[in-house]
Design a protein around this motif. Structure first.
Motif, PDB file in Angstrom:
ATOM      1  N   THR A   1     -10.476   4.734   3.297  1.00 42.52           N
ATOM      2  CA  THR A   1      -9.021   4.752   3.702  1.00 42.52           C
ATOM      3  C   THR A   1      -8.456   5.917   4.039  1.00 42.52           C
ATOM      4  O   THR A   1      -7.173   6.146   4.067  1.00 42.52           O
ATOM      5  CB  THR A   1      -8.423   4.591   2.313  1.00 42.52           C
TER       6      THR A   1
ATOM      7  N   VAL B   1      -3.861  -0.610  10.368  1.00 40.38           N
ATOM      8  CA  VAL B   1      -4.084   0.636   9.218  1.00 40.38           C
ATOM      9  C   VAL B   1      -3.585   1.941   9.620  1.00 40.38           C
ATOM     10  O   VAL B   1      -2.919   2.351   8.692  1.00 40.38           O
ATOM     11  CB  VAL B   1      -5.669   0.778   9.158  1.00 40.38           C
TER      12      VAL B   1
ATOM     13  N   CYS C   1       0.656  -1.362  -0.040  1.00 40.53           N
ATOM     14  CA  CYS C   1      -0.028   0.140  -0.056  1.00 40.53           C
ATOM     15  C   CYS C   1       0.862   1.377  -0.106  1.00 40.53           C
ATOM     16  O   CYS C   1       1.876   1.261   0.631  1.00 40.53           O
ATOM     17  CB  CYS C   1      -0.909   0.068   1.275  1.00 40.53           C
TER      18      CYS C   1
ATOM     19  N   CYS D   1      -3.514   4.564  -2.553  1.00 39.25           N
ATOM     20  CA  CYS D   1      -4.446   3.683  -1.806  1.00 39.25           C
ATOM     21  C   CYS D   1      -5.286   4.829  -1.272  1.00 39.25           C
ATOM     22  O   CYS D   1      -6.609   4.208  -0.892  1.00 39.25           O
ATOM     23  CB  CYS D   1      -3.983   2.739  -0.931  1.00 39.25           C
ATOM     24  N   VAL D   2      -4.850   5.945  -0.767  1.00 40.43           N
ATOM     25  CA  VAL D   2      -5.786   6.672  -0.063  1.00 40.43           C
ATOM     26  C   VAL D   2      -6.806   7.587  -0.635  1.00 40.43           C
ATOM     27  O   VAL D   2      -6.236   8.479  -1.700  1.00 40.43           O
ATOM     28  CB  VAL D   2      -4.834   7.692   0.843  1.00 40.43           C
TER      29      VAL D   2
ATOM     30  N   CYS E   1      -3.663  -0.358   4.054  1.00 40.65           N
ATOM     31  CA  CYS E   1      -4.707   0.590   3.601  1.00 40.65           C
ATOM     32  C   CYS E   1      -6.153   0.471   4.316  1.00 40.65           C
ATOM     33  O   CYS E   1      -6.806   1.268   4.263  1.00 40.65           O
ATOM     34  CB  CYS E   1      -4.673   1.157   2.347  1.00 40.65           C
ATOM     35  N   GLY E   2      -6.253  -0.837   4.638  1.00 37.14           N
ATOM     36  CA  GLY E   2      -7.592  -1.301   5.058  1.00 37.14           C
ATOM     37  C   GLY E   2      -8.482  -2.009   3.993  1.00 37.14           C
ATOM     38  O   GLY E   2      -9.376  -2.875   4.340  1.00 37.14           O
TER      39      GLY E   2
ATOM     40  N   ALA F   1      -5.886   5.686   6.792  1.00 41.59           N
ATOM     41  CA  ALA F   1      -4.728   5.118   6.517  1.00 41.59           C
ATOM     42  C   ALA F   1      -3.241   5.795   6.611  1.00 41.59           C
ATOM     43  O   ALA F   1      -3.276   7.011   6.368  1.00 41.59           O
ATOM     44  CB  ALA F   1      -4.808   4.307   5.129  1.00 41.59           C
TER      45      ALA F   1
END
Length: 285
Positions: free
Chosen positions: A213, A100, A15, A19-20, A175-176, A216
């Motif tokens: 996210t 996370v 990640c 990813c966010v 990132c979850g 994160a």
């Protein structure tokens, strides 16, 4: 991690900042966002000086810790929901879950507070390092195997003494939406102390239920940037699923696999130890 040899066993997340994703359908006026963010930061700063008091052995300290962590989350704009019925009087248990964000610490602290296994350099951070020492954080040097047996021994000693220890077996943050495998090392502490493991499933989502996210803390993200995302979001919800308690057994890899399965919501495969009634009663402190 410059200047540090990269070991093949060192957990590395795939990640990164890509990813966010921004909060969907955020239409709040900039003034509203600024006022809301300012109010949250002021509340958080008011609570921050009280953090070292959590290390004071007061009657009902566990309840005080849960209340404090919930207040901090509210100040940050994070709400939690819990299902599965948290076990309030359980002592000497290893709590594990996916990792996370730094937000995880307050989320878990609001449900099952305990001493955290955390990266060793946290002890060296200005101000925060002092708090980490007061709260008896167990430092782990991720880039070295030499200290790992000592960390496992410390975890086992605390569990045997009836303390709750919290660890993130993935070894790094994700990132979850993506996640890593549970490394078995920390589970050896539960086996050595003959204490159970309580897996927690943490899912972050937006107000409308879509996965989030925002909290994160991955890749080259800075703590300041991560905090800013959380406090400026309209609302972040974390659902905590208290999964089935896992008895230690004798194989740390099997124990890690069982805990990972329940955290991911998958069927448990492996050797699940029997749970004699007398042993179950002994878990309540």
């Amino acid at each position: 991690m410059s200047g540090t040899a990269v070991n093949p066993w060192l957990p590395r997340a795939s990640c990164d900042s890509s990813c966010v994703r921004a909060e969907p359908n955020q239409v709040s006026h900039p003034v509203v966002v600024a006022v809301r963010t300012g109010a949250r930061l002021i509340c958080a700063l008011v609570l921050l000086p009280a953090l070292p008091l959590l290390a004071v052995p007061l009657p009902g300290r566990s309840r005080i810790q849960r209340i404090y962590c919930r207040l901090v989350l509210r100040c940050l704009g994070v709400r939690i929901t819990v299902s599965g019925g948290p076990i309030r009087n359980l002592s000497g248990v290893l709590v594990v879950g996916g990792h996370v964000s730094w937000v995880d610490i307050f989320v878990i602290g609001s449900v099952l507070p305990g001493s955290f296994v955390a990266r060793a350099d946290l002890i060296e951070w200005p101000a925060l390092g002092i708090v980490a020492r007061l709260l008896k954080v167990i430092p782990i040097e991720r880039a070295s195997l030499r200290r790992l047996p000592d960390v496992v021994h410390e975890v086992a000693d605390r569990l045997a003494a009836g303390q709750t220890v919290v660890a993130f077996p993935e070894g790094t943050t994700w990132c979850g939406l993506g996640y890593g495998r549970f490394r078995p090392a920390m589970f050896q502490g539960a086996i050595d102390a003959a204490r159970p493991v309580q897996p927690l499933r943490l899912n972050y989502h937006h107000r409308d239920g879509r996965p989030s996210t925002i909290p994160a803390f991955v890749g080259d993200d800075t703590l300041l940037a991560s905090v800013r995302r959380v406090v400026t979001a309209s609302l972040t919800v974390c659902h905590v699923q208290v999964a089935s308690l896992q008895l230690p057994g004798e194989d740390r890899r099997d124990l890690a696999a069982r805990c990972e399965a329940v955290v991911r919501g998958a069927p448990v495969v492996g050797k699940v130890p029997d749970a004699p009634a007398a042993h179950g009663h002994a878990l309540v402190g």
